[in-house]
Scaffold this motif. Structure first.
Motif, PDB file in Angstrom:
ATOM      1  N   PRO A  73       2.291 -61.566  32.253  1.00 19.72           N
ATOM      2  CA  PRO A  73       2.627 -60.861  31.678  1.00 19.72           C
ATOM      3  C   PRO A  73       3.933 -61.228  31.187  1.00 19.72           C
ATOM      4  O   PRO A  73       4.414 -62.788  31.068  1.00 19.72           O
ATOM      5  N   PHE A  74       4.524 -60.223  30.239  1.00 20.50           N
ATOM      6  CA  PHE A  74       5.447 -60.440  29.249  1.00 20.50           C
ATOM      7  C   PHE A  74       6.393 -60.024  28.740  1.00 20.50           C
ATOM      8  O   PHE A  74       6.314 -58.935  28.954  1.00 20.50           O
ATOM      9  N   ASP A  75       7.838 -60.163  28.265  1.00 22.87           N
ATOM     10  CA  ASP A  75       8.734 -59.554  28.537  1.00 22.87           C
ATOM     11  C   ASP A  75       8.779 -58.982  26.480  1.00 22.87           C
ATOM     12  O   ASP A  75       9.149 -59.779  26.064  1.00 22.87           O
ATOM     13  N   PRO A  76       8.705 -57.419  26.478  1.00 30.83           N
ATOM     14  CA  PRO A  76       8.407 -57.031  25.226  1.00 30.83           C
ATOM     15  C   PRO A  76       9.754 -57.106  24.134  1.00 30.83           C
ATOM     16  O   PRO A  76       9.592 -57.520  23.511  1.00 30.83           O
ATOM     17  N   LYS A  77      10.314 -57.474  25.250  1.00 26.42           N
ATOM     18  CA  LYS A  77      11.924 -58.410  24.116  1.00 26.42           C
ATOM     19  C   LYS A  77      11.402 -59.121  23.307  1.00 26.42           C
ATOM     20  O   LYS A  77      12.464 -59.656  22.357  1.00 26.42           O
ATOM     21  N   GLU A  78      11.487 -60.118  24.517  1.00 25.42           N
ATOM     22  CA  GLU A  78      11.050 -61.358  23.347  1.00 25.42           C
ATOM     23  C   GLU A  78       9.832 -61.488  22.847  1.00 25.42           C
ATOM     24  O   GLU A  78      10.344 -62.365  22.449  1.00 25.42           O
ATOM     25  N   VAL A  79       9.306 -60.785  23.220  1.00 26.88           N
ATOM     26  CA  VAL A  79       7.716 -60.475  22.572  1.00 26.88           C
ATOM     27  C   VAL A  79       8.024 -60.213  20.879  1.00 26.88           C
ATOM     28  O   VAL A  79       8.393 -60.824  19.094  1.00 26.88           O
ATOM     29  N   ILE A  80       9.499 -59.583  20.497  1.00 26.27           N
ATOM     30  CA  ILE A  80       9.991 -58.712  19.219  1.00 26.27           C
ATOM     31  C   ILE A  80      10.640 -59.909  18.831  1.00 26.27           C
ATOM     32  O   ILE A  80      10.815 -59.916  17.735  1.00 26.27           O
ATOM     33  N   ALA A  81      11.097 -60.104  19.617  1.00 27.56           N
ATOM     34  CA  ALA A  81      12.372 -62.343  18.977  1.00 27.56           C
ATOM     35  C   ALA A  81      11.365 -63.227  18.631  1.00 27.56           C
ATOM     36  O   ALA A  81      11.726 -63.741  17.562  1.00 27.56           O
ATOM     37  N   PRO A 108      -4.511 -50.472  27.185  1.00 23.03           N
ATOM     38  CA  PRO A 108      -3.955 -49.360  26.583  1.00 23.03           C
ATOM     39  C   PRO A 108      -2.787 -49.615  27.320  1.00 23.03           C
ATOM     40  O   PRO A 108      -1.277 -49.117  26.634  1.00 23.03           O
ATOM     41  N   ASN A 109      -2.203 -50.215  28.672  1.00 27.18           N
ATOM     42  CA  ASN A 109      -0.697 -50.246  29.087  1.00 27.18           C
ATOM     43  C   ASN A 109       0.054 -51.038  28.227  1.00 27.18           C
ATOM     44  O   ASN A 109       0.891 -50.662  27.421  1.00 27.18           O
ATOM     45  N   ILE A 110      -0.431 -52.553  27.963  1.00 29.12           N
ATOM     46  CA  ILE A 110       0.267 -53.401  26.851  1.00 29.12           C
ATOM     47  C   ILE A 110       0.626 -52.570  25.761  1.00 29.12           C
ATOM     48  O   ILE A 110       1.997 -52.709  25.054  1.00 29.12           O
ATOM     49  N   CYS A 111      -0.582 -51.956  25.061  1.00 25.25           N
ATOM     50  CA  CYS A 111      -0.330 -51.521  23.678  1.00 25.25           C
ATOM     51  C   CYS A 111       0.636 -50.058  23.785  1.00 25.25           C
ATOM     52  O   CYS A 111       1.570 -50.386  22.686  1.00 25.25           O
ATOM     53  N   ASN A 112       0.942 -49.607  25.006  1.00 23.69           N
ATOM     54  CA  ASN A 112       1.741 -48.756  24.667  1.00 23.69           C
ATOM     55  C   ASN A 112       2.622 -48.951  24.974  1.00 23.69           C
ATOM     56  O   ASN A 112       4.573 -48.871  24.266  1.00 23.69           O
ATOM     57  N   LEU A 113       3.118 -50.286  25.621  1.00 20.86           N
ATOM     58  CA  LEU A 113       4.340 -50.574  26.197  1.00 20.86           C
ATOM     59  C   LEU A 113       5.192 -51.761  24.077  1.00 20.86           C
ATOM     60  O   LEU A 113       5.713 -51.167  23.937  1.00 20.86           O
ATOM     61  N   LEU A 114       3.606 -52.818  23.749  1.00 25.58           N
ATOM     62  CA  LEU A 114       4.434 -52.794  22.123  1.00 25.58           C
ATOM     63  C   LEU A 114       5.049 -52.214  21.674  1.00 25.58           C
ATOM     64  O   LEU A 114       6.174 -51.605  20.396  1.00 25.58           O
ATOM     65  N   GLU A 115       3.939 -51.102  21.482  1.00 18.68           N
ATOM     66  CA  GLU A 115       4.364 -49.515  20.202  1.00 18.68           C
ATOM     67  C   GLU A 115       6.126 -49.341  20.372  1.00 18.68           C
ATOM     68  O   GLU A 115       6.287 -48.855  20.023  1.00 18.68           O
ATOM     69  N   LEU A 116       6.475 -48.815  22.366  1.00 22.62           N
ATOM     70  CA  LEU A 116       7.436 -48.159  22.307  1.00 22.62           C
ATOM     71  C   LEU A 116       8.166 -49.304  22.002  1.00 22.62           C
ATOM     72  O   LEU A 116       9.387 -48.665  20.720  1.00 22.62           O
ATOM     73  N   TYR A 117       8.807 -50.253  21.764  1.00 16.44           N
ATOM     74  CA  TYR A 117       9.434 -51.753  21.360  1.00 16.44           C
ATOM     75  C   TYR A 117       9.330 -51.988  19.735  1.00 16.44           C
ATOM     76  O   TYR A 117      10.277 -51.560  19.414  1.00 16.44           O
ATOM     77  N   LEU A 118       7.595 -51.521  19.636  1.00 14.14           N
ATOM     78  CA  LEU A 118       7.713 -52.173  17.652  1.00 14.14           C
ATOM     79  C   LEU A 118       8.324 -51.303  17.034  1.00 14.14           C
ATOM     80  O   LEU A 118       9.014 -51.076  16.202  1.00 14.14           O
ATOM     81  N   GLU A 119       7.801 -50.300  17.510  1.00 11.24           N
ATOM     82  CA  GLU A 119       8.499 -48.750  16.706  1.00 11.24           C
ATOM     83  C   GLU A 119      10.093 -48.914  16.646  1.00 11.24           C
ATOM     84  O   GLU A 119      10.629 -48.418  15.682  1.00 11.24           O
ATOM     85  N   LYS A 120      10.725 -48.748  17.796  1.00 14.65           N
ATOM     86  CA  LYS A 120      12.537 -49.224  17.677  1.00 14.65           C
ATOM     87  C   LYS A 120      12.578 -49.855  17.055  1.00 14.65           C
ATOM     88  O   LYS A 120      13.782 -49.247  16.267  1.00 14.65           O
ATOM     89  N   GLU A 121      12.151 -50.783  16.324  1.00 16.57           N
ATOM     90  CA  GLU A 121      12.019 -51.944  15.855  1.00 16.57           C
ATOM     91  C   GLU A 121      12.161 -51.135  14.140  1.00 16.57           C
ATOM     92  O   GLU A 121      12.818 -51.948  13.281  1.00 16.57           O
TER      93      GLU A 121
END
Length: 231
Positions: free
Chosen positions: A105-113, A14-27
């Motif tokens: 662990p990964f950088d969520p900004k890198e995942v977005i990129a 759930p922590n990874i999901c919440n983190l990705l959700e934060l960055y993805l929804e911002k985009e």
């Protein structure tokens, strides 16, 4: 492809999901979840997402099996994530048709990129509204063209994609390996100096803007596209 792009995250942390959700929804992405492989596959068929982020180690049904079933249905972009870094996982992901691969662990900004890079490769209309205009400098991803002071600069596709990747994320530093993974793909086994060669060619063609922007080398790390604030 029109926004909002639907991203299905199949991940049991759930922590990874919440983190990705934060960055993805911002985009501007529409984010949906499943916490095991079987439910994830059901949701895939129900919601028909545009992109899937898929963990390998999942309850009930592992990510390999989910990827295999999705590929039987259609060629949707898939980014696989895992806590393992062995080459076996990468090779298997390629064989099953995954588009890219990141290790926790990964950088969520890198995942977005990486998501954007995959969408650019798989859908030519994805960047139709994401063209970049700076002072005397424009990147048109719809036409795959770069303009400097109104002049059309001829950049091969790989150079253009590398430039766009950096320009679209101003002031963020990327290592050579991150650039290789994002532009050349995680299966690229060439030398990291490939990035240096491409950056050198880009600089020779577009030149430098001292007062507004600069394609900078971060010694011992990598590169960034620096955009300066003008008072």
């Amino acid at each position: 492809m029109k926004y909002p792009i639907k991203v299905l995250i199949i991940e049991d942390d759930p922590n990874i999901c919440n983190l990705l959700e934060l960055y993805l929804e911002k985009e501007g992405y529409n984010v949906l979840f499943a916490d095991d492989g079987e439910v994830g596959l059901e949701r895939y068929y129900d919601i028909n997402p545009d992109f899937v982020i898929l963990d390998i180690m999942l309850p009930v049904m592992d990510g390999w099996s989910v990827c295999r079933e999705i590929r039987k249905d259609r060629n949707i972009p898939i980014l696989m994530i895992t806590g393992k870094g062995e080459s076996y996982d990468r090779i298997k992901g390629l064989e099953l048709g995954a588009d890219d691969y990141v290790v926790k662990p990964f950088d969520p900004k890198e995942v977005i990129a990486r998501i954007k890079a995959i969408l650019r490769r798989t859908n030519p209309h994805f960047d139709s509204k994401d063209n970049i205009d700076l002072t005397d400098f424009t990147i048109n991803m719809m036409e795959y063209k770069v303009f400097r002071k109104g002049k059309d600069i001829n950049l091969p596709p790989r150079e253009l994609e590398l430039l766009y990747f950096l320009v679209s994320q101003p002031n963020q530093v990327f290592t050579r390996q991150q650039l290789l993974d994002s532009i050349w793909g995680y299966d690229f086994d060439g030398d990291s100096r490939t990035v240096d060669v491409h950056i050198k060619r880009i600089r020779e063609k577009i030149g430098e803007e001292i007062h507004h922007w600069s394609l900078k080398t971060i010694r011992g790390v990598g590169y960034k596209f620096e955009v300066k604030t003008i008072d």
